[in-house]
Motif scaffolding. Structure first.
Motif, PDB file in Angstrom:
ATOM      1  N   PHE A  76       0.551   0.954  -2.036  1.00  0.00           N
ATOM      2  CA  PHE A  76       1.237   1.673  -3.111  1.00  0.00           C
ATOM      3  C   PHE A  76       1.231   0.873  -4.406  1.00  0.00           C
ATOM      4  O   PHE A  76       0.822   1.364  -5.465  1.00  0.00           O
ATOM      5  CB  PHE A  76       2.659   1.995  -2.680  1.00  0.00           C
ATOM      6  CG  PHE A  76       3.414   2.832  -3.663  1.00  0.00           C
ATOM      7  CD1 PHE A  76       3.050   4.149  -3.892  1.00  0.00           C
ATOM      8  CD2 PHE A  76       4.493   2.315  -4.365  1.00  0.00           C
ATOM      9  CE1 PHE A  76       3.752   4.943  -4.808  1.00  0.00           C
ATOM     10  CE2 PHE A  76       5.195   3.088  -5.266  1.00  0.00           C
ATOM     11  CZ  PHE A  76       4.826   4.406  -5.494  1.00  0.00           C
ATOM     12  N   TYR A  77       1.691  -0.383  -4.345  1.00  0.00           N
ATOM     13  CA  TYR A  77       1.798  -1.187  -5.558  1.00  0.00           C
ATOM     14  C   TYR A  77       0.429  -1.526  -6.138  1.00  0.00           C
ATOM     15  O   TYR A  77       0.244  -1.536  -7.357  1.00  0.00           O
ATOM     16  CB  TYR A  77       2.571  -2.475  -5.267  1.00  0.00           C
ATOM     17  CG  TYR A  77       3.993  -2.240  -4.802  1.00  0.00           C
ATOM     18  CD1 TYR A  77       4.805  -1.297  -5.426  1.00  0.00           C
ATOM     19  CD2 TYR A  77       4.529  -2.953  -3.738  1.00  0.00           C
ATOM     20  CE1 TYR A  77       6.093  -1.077  -5.009  1.00  0.00           C
ATOM     21  CE2 TYR A  77       5.831  -2.736  -3.313  1.00  0.00           C
ATOM     22  CZ  TYR A  77       6.612  -1.803  -3.953  1.00  0.00           C
ATOM     23  OH  TYR A  77       7.895  -1.584  -3.538  1.00  0.00           O
ATOM     24  N   ALA A  78      -0.539  -1.827  -5.279  1.00  0.00           N
ATOM     25  CA  ALA A  78      -1.869  -2.188  -5.776  1.00  0.00           C
ATOM     26  C   ALA A  78      -2.524  -1.020  -6.487  1.00  0.00           C
ATOM     27  O   ALA A  78      -3.207  -1.204  -7.506  1.00  0.00           O
ATOM     28  CB  ALA A  78      -2.747  -2.673  -4.626  1.00  0.00           C
ATOM     29  N   ALA A  79      -2.335   0.188  -5.972  1.00  0.00           N
ATOM     30  CA  ALA A  79      -2.891   1.362  -6.644  1.00  0.00           C
ATOM     31  C   ALA A  79      -2.279   1.509  -8.032  1.00  0.00           C
ATOM     32  O   ALA A  79      -2.979   1.829  -9.002  1.00  0.00           O
ATOM     33  CB  ALA A  79      -2.646   2.614  -5.807  1.00  0.00           C
ATOM     34  N   GLY A  80      -0.969   1.257  -8.142  1.00  0.00           N
ATOM     35  CA  GLY A  80      -0.330   1.331  -9.441  1.00  0.00           C
ATOM     36  C   GLY A  80      -0.871   0.292 -10.406  1.00  0.00           C
ATOM     37  O   GLY A  80      -1.137   0.593 -11.576  1.00  0.00           O
ATOM     38  N   VAL A  81      -1.042  -0.935  -9.934  1.00  0.00           N
ATOM     39  CA  VAL A  81      -1.579  -1.990 -10.803  1.00  0.00           C
ATOM     40  C   VAL A  81      -2.998  -1.647 -11.253  1.00  0.00           C
ATOM     41  O   VAL A  81      -3.357  -1.837 -12.427  1.00  0.00           O
ATOM     42  CB  VAL A  81      -1.554  -3.347 -10.074  1.00  0.00           C
ATOM     43  CG1 VAL A  81      -2.293  -4.412 -10.882  1.00  0.00           C
ATOM     44  CG2 VAL A  81      -0.118  -3.786  -9.820  1.00  0.00           C
ATOM     45  N   TRP A 562      -0.342   8.094   0.087  1.00  0.00           N
ATOM     46  CA  TRP A 562      -1.009   7.462   1.215  1.00  0.00           C
ATOM     47  C   TRP A 562      -2.493   7.834   1.261  1.00  0.00           C
ATOM     48  O   TRP A 562      -3.347   6.990   1.551  1.00  0.00           O
ATOM     49  CB  TRP A 562      -0.320   7.892   2.509  1.00  0.00           C
ATOM     50  CG  TRP A 562      -0.789   7.180   3.738  1.00  0.00           C
ATOM     51  CD1 TRP A 562      -1.802   7.555   4.566  1.00  0.00           C
ATOM     52  CD2 TRP A 562      -0.277   5.956   4.266  1.00  0.00           C
ATOM     53  NE1 TRP A 562      -1.944   6.653   5.588  1.00  0.00           N
ATOM     54  CE2 TRP A 562      -1.019   5.656   5.431  1.00  0.00           C
ATOM     55  CE3 TRP A 562       0.734   5.086   3.893  1.00  0.00           C
ATOM     56  CZ2 TRP A 562      -0.774   4.524   6.194  1.00  0.00           C
ATOM     57  CZ3 TRP A 562       0.984   3.969   4.663  1.00  0.00           C
ATOM     58  CH2 TRP A 562       0.239   3.698   5.796  1.00  0.00           C
ATOM     59  N   GLU A 563      -2.800   9.090   0.955  1.00  0.00           N
ATOM     60  CA  GLU A 563      -4.189   9.529   0.953  1.00  0.00           C
ATOM     61  C   GLU A 563      -4.902   9.149  -0.335  1.00  0.00           C
ATOM     62  O   GLU A 563      -6.130   8.967  -0.349  1.00  0.00           O
ATOM     63  CB  GLU A 563      -4.245  11.056   1.144  1.00  0.00           C
ATOM     64  CG  GLU A 563      -3.654  11.546   2.445  1.00  0.00           C
ATOM     65  CD  GLU A 563      -4.387  10.988   3.647  1.00  0.00           C
ATOM     66  OE1 GLU A 563      -5.614  10.823   3.580  1.00  0.00           O
ATOM     67  OE2 GLU A 563      -3.722  10.699   4.667  1.00  0.00           O
ATOM     68  N   ALA A 564      -4.156   9.015  -1.430  1.00  0.00           N
ATOM     69  CA  ALA A 564      -4.777   8.722  -2.720  1.00  0.00           C
ATOM     70  C   ALA A 564      -5.086   7.242  -2.895  1.00  0.00           C
ATOM     71  O   ALA A 564      -6.063   6.880  -3.567  1.00  0.00           O
ATOM     72  CB  ALA A 564      -3.863   9.193  -3.849  1.00  0.00           C
ATOM     73  N   ALA A 565      -4.263   6.356  -2.304  1.00  0.00           N
ATOM     74  CA  ALA A 565      -4.381   4.920  -2.554  1.00  0.00           C
ATOM     75  C   ALA A 565      -5.772   4.348  -2.279  1.00  0.00           C
ATOM     76  O   ALA A 565      -6.289   3.570  -3.099  1.00  0.00           O
ATOM     77  CB  ALA A 565      -3.321   4.166  -1.746  1.00  0.00           C
ATOM     78  N   PHE A 581       5.506   9.760  -4.044  1.00  0.00           N
ATOM     79  CA  PHE A 581       5.662   8.800  -2.950  1.00  0.00           C
ATOM     80  C   PHE A 581       6.233   9.455  -1.697  1.00  0.00           C
ATOM     81  O   PHE A 581       5.801   9.169  -0.582  1.00  0.00           O
ATOM     82  CB  PHE A 581       6.570   7.657  -3.398  1.00  0.00           C
ATOM     83  CG  PHE A 581       6.793   6.612  -2.340  1.00  0.00           C
ATOM     84  CD1 PHE A 581       5.817   5.684  -2.039  1.00  0.00           C
ATOM     85  CD2 PHE A 581       7.986   6.563  -1.634  1.00  0.00           C
ATOM     86  CE1 PHE A 581       6.014   4.732  -1.053  1.00  0.00           C
ATOM     87  CE2 PHE A 581       8.199   5.606  -0.647  1.00  0.00           C
ATOM     88  CZ  PHE A 581       7.204   4.692  -0.362  1.00  0.00           C
ATOM     89  N   THR A 582       7.203  10.324  -1.852  1.00  0.00           N
ATOM     90  CA  THR A 582       7.847  10.946  -0.695  1.00  0.00           C
ATOM     91  C   THR A 582       7.136  12.211  -0.236  1.00  0.00           C
ATOM     92  O   THR A 582       7.410  12.703   0.860  1.00  0.00           O
ATOM     93  CB  THR A 582       9.301  11.311  -1.020  1.00  0.00           C
ATOM     94  OG1 THR A 582       9.311  12.276  -2.086  1.00  0.00           O
ATOM     95  CG2 THR A 582      10.095  10.087  -1.439  1.00  0.00           C
TER      96      THR A 582
END
Length: 672
Positions: A76-81, A562-565, A581-582
């Protein structure tokens, strides 16, 4: 002639060499017993202080930086970065996807250092962990300065050492979570408050407000939990009139409030069409994100929906809670949290209670610096202890960084105070052997939950503890101060051995991997991250989507992060995450989703077959409604077309000329 600060040279010469070395680092006992000498501003530093501090920081560096090249991406966080490095808009708002469709479900301040590191060193796992390691080492230095100024050099060094060997601190330095910068910013706020309190300087107190406001960008309303401790410290101990103190606190509070809400104000005043949707909300509001989703949902019984927030997934709320993790004060003593944070509870309790008793006994004045320190750390510890006791932390021990610094500070001061009382003799001399025995028993009790985790550490600690207790009891009974320092050295070795083993276990990938969520020890077995790579099947699917994209803005829509990351982390692909996220966020709406297809901005949708079939039976969330519409209106692409052997996912092609006419054709009302 002997002064209260001197001892017979003959007595010190008979001490063992290690004891003489430690004794040289400790202050001479005062006639007052427990109370530490008030540190002098601008006094020369002892020759040993800098080398010892550098040694402690070096240990912290090894514990946090070792194995950094084995870091993994957090999905989650890595995709955001990754997305935040694409554009200034994505950076400022914390976009989860490269298309700036939706943000992460928190304020983005804690990811800004990671994004900058990725821009400098490239998007690599270790580049995202490096800022947290540096921030953790900075916490050690700042905490040392805070405690040194309050309780003296030895207490400051002990506090820095205690923090360095606390497993949760090591985990924070090796994680990608928000608590490493958050803890550092609150320590800087405490340092500014400490200096403001010493001379009644309102400007310095306003600087503390700035630090709290910046901490708000990391963990939102949790940052305000420190405000009572800072305000009470200044109101109690600042050497100025009550009216001036009240004005200074009010002004600093206004500064903290203004800096805290600065990002929210910008997000609120920016038209929704010019920024990504704010995850976790039902109304795309910063208020819903901060107050509803990230605050009210943390407490059972509070209505988060009234604040414009989606309800959290119950599975996420209770995941990994472990034994004794209910919402009560006993949660903080459960093995799931205490083994990461609370090894030194007895020492910290001694520092708080013993210091308060000593201040009362000598009738400390209102502006006494030692009194101010006890007010600060006592209020800090009690506030966060209660907040986390009754607020849901979902098993995430990295929340406890702010508790660990208070425990380390009080533990350092309490240890030096007990040593001083033991050297002086009398009934108070028994406090030191008593607390070492209790703390050692507490450590052994915690290890009983994990009997196979480095089992040699318990008998070794018990043997060291026995040596310490014998030396300290002899010192108390026979009044031999020369044994006190030797007993203290053995006692600290006994008490710190088990938490040090837990912390050192982070050097093994079996017990901690850089880039994870900060847990250290036998309860963390996470190695690698399946979301960090696409895999052959998804690589072929991505190639097909890229080749058949046409003029579409998005390669495909996928349900949830989860599928996008994997697509974002591996290829910086412009996929559309549906549901946030949810999976319950109403973005895009069913009408907005239809508009994306009708205008050609979106052509393909990737669905898990199980999720697609579930959505046909009952559509509960907005994401279910969209998936149901997709199954009923779009054409399934044969897996052979994109070379996929994966039968768990289905690719749908939507748009004009691709209406489905099969038995699952479902009409969904068109809502904008």
């Amino acid at each position: 002639m002997l002064t209260p600060h001197s001892e017979p040279t003959r007595e010190r010469a008979t001490e063992p060499a290690p004891a003489r070395a430690i004794s040289a680092m400790l202050p001479r006992p005062r006639a007052g017993g427990w109370a530490p000498p008030v540190p002098r501003t601008g006094s020369p530093r002892p020759a040993y202080e800098l080398p010892v501090l550098l040694g402690i920081v070096a240990v912290a560096a090894v514990l946090t930086l070792w194995g950094l090249d084995d870091s993994s991406f957090h999905g989650f966080y890595a995709a955001g970065v990754r997305s935040m490095t694409d554009s200034p808009v994505a950076f400022f708002y914390g976009s989860f996807d490269p298309g700036n469709t939706i943000t992460i479900d928190k304020l983005p301040g804690y990811l800004w250092p990671q994004a900058l590191s990725a821009l400098v060193f490239g998007f690599r796992p270790w580049a995202l962990v490096l800022p947290q390691a540096i921030e953790a080492m900075a916490c050690v230095v700042v905490l040392h300065g805070l405690v040194r100024r309050w309780a003296g050099v030895p207490a400051g060094l002990l506090a820095a050492g205690f923090l360095t060997l606390t497993p949760v601190f090591v985990g924070l330095g090796r994680s990608v979570t928000e608590d490493s910068p958050f803890t550092l910013l609150l320590l800087l706020a405490a340092a500014a408050t400490q200096r403001a309190t010493e001379r009644g300087r309102g400007r310095r107190l306003c600087l503390a407000g700035v630090w709290v406001g910046l901490a708000f960008q990391c963990k939102m309303l949790e940052a305000w939990a420190v405000l009572p401790a800072l305000a009470v410290t200044y109101l109690v101990a600042a050497p100025t009139t009550l009216r001036r103190r009240l004005l200074d606190v009010a002004l600093a509070g206004a500064v903290a409030f203004g800096v805290s809400l600065s990002w929210m104000a910008v997000a609120t005043l920016t038209p929704a069409s010019d920024r990504p949707y704010l995850d976790g909300t039902t109304d795309n509001s910063a208020y819903g994100l901060v107050v509803g989703y990230n605050f009210l949902t943390r407490f059972h019984g509070l209505d988060a929906a009234a604040a414009g927030s989606v309800a959290p997934n119950e599975s996420l709320r209770t995941a990994g809670t472990g034994p004794g993790m209910g919402d009560s004060v006993w949660k903080m003593f459960s093995p799931g949290i205490a083994t990461q944070t609370g090894w030194l509870y007895p020492l910290a309790a001694l520092g708080l209670a013993g210091g308060a008793w000593a201040l009362w006994r000598r009738r400390a004045g209102r502006t006494d610096r030692v009194l101010a320190g006890h007010v600060l750390w006592g209020s800090w510890l009690v506030t966060f202890f209660l907040v986390f006791s009754f607020g849901s932390v979902t098993g995430h021990t990295y929340y406890m960084g702010v508790v660990a610094v208070a425990l380390a500070a009080l533990g350092g001061a309490g240890t030096v105070g007990a040593w001083r009382a033991c050297r002086k003799g009398g009934r108070r001399a028994w406090a030191l052997p008593g607390v070492i025995a209790v703390n050692l028993a507490w450590c052994v009790t915690l290890t009983l939950w994990y009997p196979r985790f480095f089992p040699w550490s318990v008998p070794t600690a018990a043997a060291l503890g026995l040596v310490a207790l014998v030396a300290l009891v002899l010192a108390c009974v026979r009044r031999q101060p020369r044994l006190v320092t030797a007993g203290l050295a053995a006692g600290l070795a006994a008490v710190l051995l088990v938490p040090a083993v837990w912390s050192a276990s982070a050097l093994s990938l079996r017990y901690n991997q850089p880039g994870s969520l900060g847990r250290v020890g036998p309860t963390n077995h996470r190695v690698g991250n399946p979301l960090a790579t696409l895999g052959p099947t998804r690589e072929r699917l991505l190639a097909y989507l890229t080749a058949h994209r046409g003029g579409a803005e998005y390669l495909a829509a996928v349900p949830g992060w989860w599928e996008a990351a994997p697509y974002i982390i591996s290829a910086d692909a412009h996929v559309l995450p549906v549901g946030g996220f949810t999976g319950r966020v109403p973005h895009p709406t069913s009408g907005g989703f239809r508009e994306l297809i009708d205008t050609g901005r979106l052509r393909y949708v990737v669905l898990k077959r199980a999720e697609a079939h579930r959505s046909l039976r009952h559509a509960v969330t907005p994401t279910d409604v969209i998936m149901r519409w997709t199954v009923g209106h779009c054409t399934a692409v044969p897996p052979a077309a994109y070379g996929s052997g994966d039968r768990t996912e289905t690719l749908y092609e939507c748009g004009p000329g691709h209406e489905a006419n099969g038995p699952h054709h479902v009409r969904v009302p068109y809502h904008r």
